[in-house]
Design an enzyme around this catalytic site. Structure first.
Site, PDB file in Angstrom:
ATOM      1  N   PHE A 143       0.868  -1.345   0.056  1.00 48.87           N
ATOM      2  CA  PHE A 143      -0.196  -0.106   0.041  1.00 48.87           C
ATOM      3  C   PHE A 143       0.857   1.133   0.105  1.00 48.87           C
ATOM      4  O   PHE A 143       1.794   1.538   0.837  1.00 48.87           O
ATOM      5  CB  PHE A 143      -0.766   0.129   1.273  1.00 48.87           C
ATOM      6  CG  PHE A 143      -1.844   1.362   1.121  1.00 48.87           C
ATOM      7  CD1 PHE A 143      -3.037   1.216   0.700  1.00 48.87           C
ATOM      8  CD2 PHE A 143      -1.335   2.472   1.753  1.00 48.87           C
ATOM      9  CE1 PHE A 143      -3.804   2.288   0.528  1.00 48.87           C
ATOM     10  CE2 PHE A 143      -2.341   3.498   1.999  1.00 48.87           C
ATOM     11  CZ  PHE A 143      -3.473   3.596   1.220  1.00 48.87           C
ATOM     12  N   ASP A 228       9.660   2.838   0.820  1.00 47.99           N
ATOM     13  CA  ASP A 228       8.325   3.370   1.327  1.00 47.99           C
ATOM     14  C   ASP A 228       8.529   3.163   2.910  1.00 47.99           C
ATOM     15  O   ASP A 228       7.904   2.115   3.403  1.00 47.99           O
ATOM     16  CB  ASP A 228       7.179   2.933   0.780  1.00 47.99           C
ATOM     17  CG  ASP A 228       5.688   3.547   1.464  1.00 47.99           C
ATOM     18  OD1 ASP A 228       5.854   4.276   2.250  1.00 47.99           O
ATOM     19  OD2 ASP A 228       4.713   3.331   0.790  1.00 47.99           O
ATOM     20  N   LYS A 257       3.831  10.718   7.679  1.00 48.37           N
ATOM     21  CA  LYS A 257       3.060  10.281   8.884  1.00 48.37           C
ATOM     22  C   LYS A 257       3.400  10.975  10.105  1.00 48.37           C
ATOM     23  O   LYS A 257       3.177  12.069  10.581  1.00 48.37           O
ATOM     24  CB  LYS A 257       2.922   8.597   9.133  1.00 48.37           C
ATOM     25  CG  LYS A 257       2.003   8.088   8.004  1.00 48.37           C
ATOM     26  CD  LYS A 257       1.536   6.695   8.327  1.00 48.37           C
ATOM     27  CE  LYS A 257       0.507   6.024   7.382  1.00 48.37           C
ATOM     28  NZ  LYS A 257      -0.516   6.578   7.255  1.00 48.37           N
TER      29      LYS A 257
END
Length: 799
Positions: A143, A228, A257
């Site tokens: 994802f 990532d 984040k």
């Protein structure tokens, strides 16, 4: 509406309705209104405390309510908030220098943006630009975000397919499978994109040998390696970067984040091979808000906190402690426990949503990672005691559900037993017929009001197996129809209007001692399942002279009644049955009306010893006037019947002040009898409010409705019950239902019916006796058979 009025309108019980009214509809929202946080704790609008094991999907690494972040933001906001990268800035320069100190060797240049998806998007563009090649290889279950490039690299088909065609040139290979990766590489491959721990995809951890060989292969083939670290970075896995566990030096690295203490920021770290290409020239990429001084100040303070408090080391210690506890759990539900640091996954043998709801009921916010993995992602500042509390709750939920008699229907069970099966306490394993299986599965699929799509979609796919024709309408209602001849299809239909939504409060779905326990078993999936099962029994009948339409409506539990309002003008039924629990041996003829009243009073602050009435006192006095009026009205009009009485209930009252103004809000819920005019009541309330300097808002208004006992529909129920040697009973109810919406339009041929004890509605013990459910299906079959064979002239059907 003023800012202050808007804030007041969003108080306690109106928060969810207000947000639901204006939100886009693309989120599955949990029924909790979070308004405050501190450390690893969150509080809702009613003051209930939650342990946060979601951290805003991994954003709140340093916890909530950090005074240091607030101070840094306040100081920087007074100096400079925005400053594009077309000029230089002191705060941004310090952040870039700090990031360079934290990165693996070779990553000394950075592109700043606003999110993880933007960071991945940028990395894909930079890889294509630097190599001159279009191909990107990503992994199954990966994802990477929802913008077009990041979405194209994301594996989950439900995210991708609605937006196809996506960016070409992006392929997917198995995770931890070097041979598959090697086969996928060709002369057009620019980069490989990988997460070292797949968070959204199920908390799968990369094998060290795989990562080592992956890096070697990329070097040998001249391919860039993109890592990532949007979720794994900033201390989450026990190191500042997950790369450090693997001694990995990628060509591009994505952060977001947790980098800025909860504010939106993304980072792309650029390696030497990317910079050396010479193709990253001015104008090739950009971001209006990227690198703004306000967020840079927050990021600098966040990095200080992570280092000063040793949060990466803390995540390593607590993560190992959690893994040991989770792996020691002896629950047959658990298939595997995985994780690194405080990124933890518990894979179950069944879907996790009921268990996430059970955790929420116990005050723990957790996340899914795919359909069958519970993900724990707490702030790194969580104490060991708090973490143990969350683990205790998880153990309780999983161990209780795994006990004998605490049944969970798994996909394997459904495949091995086409009719379905479930464990029944005291009786071992028992075969369930398709009608009980239908109810079981409906109750097992969570469908809070406004979140019914999963259940509606499943029913639309499942019910054709029973012979029903299905569709979903424009608001998400399920429409299921018994096929009839074309001539019969033109006549006014029999409409069975149930609803799919439930109130909050997860109850593990179990079948024991002949009773099905679970949220919605009584209100109102039991009645809706009985409708569908009875209709399915009539499929193929040659004697049907009119269509039978079963509607699973949305948002009946909400003040909007959106599903019923969407169909009220579409149909002109021959007769209508509303799906609500009445017991299988009784018919409900009427419901009281409803009116919701929100009051607000705002006044300048005064000394507490002063003579003037406070805002809170004004709100309380208004409620007392409402209560006294109801008593007087009932003495004159109500008699001794609760159905005939005017019933106001004070649902909430709150007050606050900011030093300049004080305000109070209250919500009153009215149950209106047939003899009470809602318009006259509103006018009287407005008059009192003007005297008390209150501002009122009205919502959720429904008129009371009662059908006569002399209709053909009532006669059909009486005949059906008596044929089964049952003495029918009749009820009126003090609540409301979709009967209040459609009754005034559709007329007197309407009743409410369904199996279940209404006293169990919305309670922790909600359950439905299987025997009563089957009896209700048999009665409905007789009623539908009788009415569907009648023909009357001059009818209208669907408009």
């Amino acid at each position: 509406m003023s800012t202050l009025s808007s804030e007041l309108a969003a108080s306690c019980e109106t928060l969810m309705d207000l947000e639901r009214l204006h939100t886009s509809g693309v989120y599955n929202k949990r029924p909790v209104e979070i308004v405050r946080g501190e450390g690893a704790l969150l509080w809702d609008a009613q003051g209930r405390c939650y342990l946060d094991c979601a951290a805003g999907h991994g954003v709140a690494n340093i916890g909530h309510g950090r005074a240091e972040i607030a101070a840094a933001l306040a100081a920087q906001a007074q100096r400079l908030i925005t400053c594009p990268e077309s000029v230089y800035n002191d705060v941004r320069a310090r952040l870039l220098e700090r990031l360079a100190q934290l990165m693996p060797s070779g990553l000394q240049r950075f592109f700043l943006c606003n999110s993880g998806a933007e960071a991945v998007e940028g990395a894909i563009k930079f890889a294509r630009l630097a190599t001159g090649r279009p191909g990107i290889i990503a992994t199954l279950r990966g994802f990477h975000g929802r913008t077009f490039g990041a979405l194209s690299a994301t594996w989950e088909r439900s995210y991708r397919e609605p937006f196809a065609p996506l960016v070409p040139g992006i392929t997917h290979v198995r995770y931890n499978d070097l041979a598959a990766l090697e086969r996928a590489i060709d002369d057009q491959t620019a980069a490989v994109l990988i997460e070292l721990v797949q968070g959204e995809g199920g908390v799968h951890v990369a094998d060290p040998a795989y990562v080592r060989e992956l890096a070697r292969l990329c070097q040998e083939r001249g391919i860039l390696l993109i890592v990532d670290e949007v979720q794994t970075g900033c201390g989450r896995t026990g190191r500042f970067l997950a790369c450090e566990h693997y001694e990995l030096e990628p060509d591009l690295l994505c952060l977001a984040k947790g980098i800025a203490g909860g504010l939106p920021m993304g980072v792309v770290a650029l390696g030497e091979r990317v910079i050396a290409s010479g193709r990253l020239t001015p104008g090739t990429h950009g971001s209006t808000f990227g690198g703004n001084p306000l967020v840079c100040a927050a990021a600098l303070e966040t990095l200080d906190i992570i280092e000063r408090e040793g949060l990466a080391e803390r995540a390593a210690h607590l993560g190992q402690h959690a893994l040991e506890r989770l792996r020691a759990l002896q629950s047959p539900l658990i298939r595997q426990v995985r994780g690194l640091g405080l990124l933890l996954g518990v894979e179950l043998r069944t879907r996790v949503q009921p268990y996430l709801e059970a955790l929420l009921e116990r005050g723990v916010l957790a996340l899914p990672a795919g359909p069958n993995v519970i993900r724990l992602l707490p702030p790194l500042v969580i104490s060991e005691e708090q973490l143990d509390q969350a683990l205790d709750c998880l153990a309780e939920v999983l161990l209780q559900a795994g006990q004998p008699g605490q049944s969970v229907v798994t996909e394997a069970t459904a495949e091995s037993h086409p009719a379905g099966s479930a464990a029944i306490s005291g009786g071992g394993s028992a075969e369930l017929g398709p009608e009980v299986e239908l109810l079981y599965r409906m109750v097992s699929i969570p469908s809070l009001s406004g979140q019914e799509r999963a259940l509606a979609t499943w029913l639309a796919e499942y019910l054709p197996r029973l012979g029903l024709q299905t569709t979903l309408d424009e608001v998400g209602n399920l429409i299921a129809t018994v096929p009839v001849a074309s001539e019969a299809a033109q006549r006014a239909p029999l409409v069975l209007l149930g609803h799919m939504d439930t109130v909050p409060g997860a109850i593990p779905v179990t079948l024991r001692e002949g009773r099905l326990y679970g949220r919605g078993a009584v209100d109102a999936k039991g009645p809706l399942a009985a409708f569908l099962a009875a209709a399915a029994r009539l499929v193929g009948s040659r004697h049907l002279q009119r269509p039978i339409v079963v509607i699973g409506a949305v948002e009946e539990e909400a003040a909007t009644s959106r599903g019923a309002r969407a169909v009220v003008e579409r149909y002109r039924p021959y007769a209508c049955i509303i799906g609500e629990p009445s017991s299988s041996r009784a018919v409900t003829l009427g419901y009281k009306g409803r009116l919701l009243v929100d009051g607000r009073v705002v006044r300048p602050c005064g000394h507490s010893a002063g003579p003037r009435q406070t805002a809170a006192e004004a709100a309380a006095a208004f409620w007392e006037r409402v209560r006294q009026h109801a008593e007087e009205w009932n003495r004159e009009h109500g008699g001794s019947s609760p159905f005939a009485s005017l019933q106001p209930v004070l649902r909430g009252i709150e007050s606050d002040q900011d030093g300049l103004h004080e305000w109070a809000t209250l919500r009153i819920g009215y149950r209106l009898p047939l003899a009470c005019s809602a318009q006259e009541l509103r006018e009287e309330l407005q008059h009192w409010a003007a005297e008390a300097e209150l501002e009122l808002d009205f919502s959720g208004e429904e008129a009371a409705f009662q059908a006569p006992r002399t209709t053909r529909l009532v006669r059909a129920f009486v005949q059906a019950m008596r044929a089964m040697e049952i003495q029918p009973a009749f009820k009126v109810k003090t609540g409301t239902s979709d009967m209040n919406v459609v009754g005034p339009v559709w007329g007197p041929e309407i009743v409410a019916y369904g199996p279940g004890d209404a006293r169990l509605d919305h309670t922790p013990e909600e359950h439905l006796a299987v025997e009563e459910y089957m009896e209700a299906i048999a009665i409905l079959e007789r009623v539908l058979t009788s009415l569907a064979q009648e023909v009357a002239g001059g009818e209208e059907g669907v408009q």
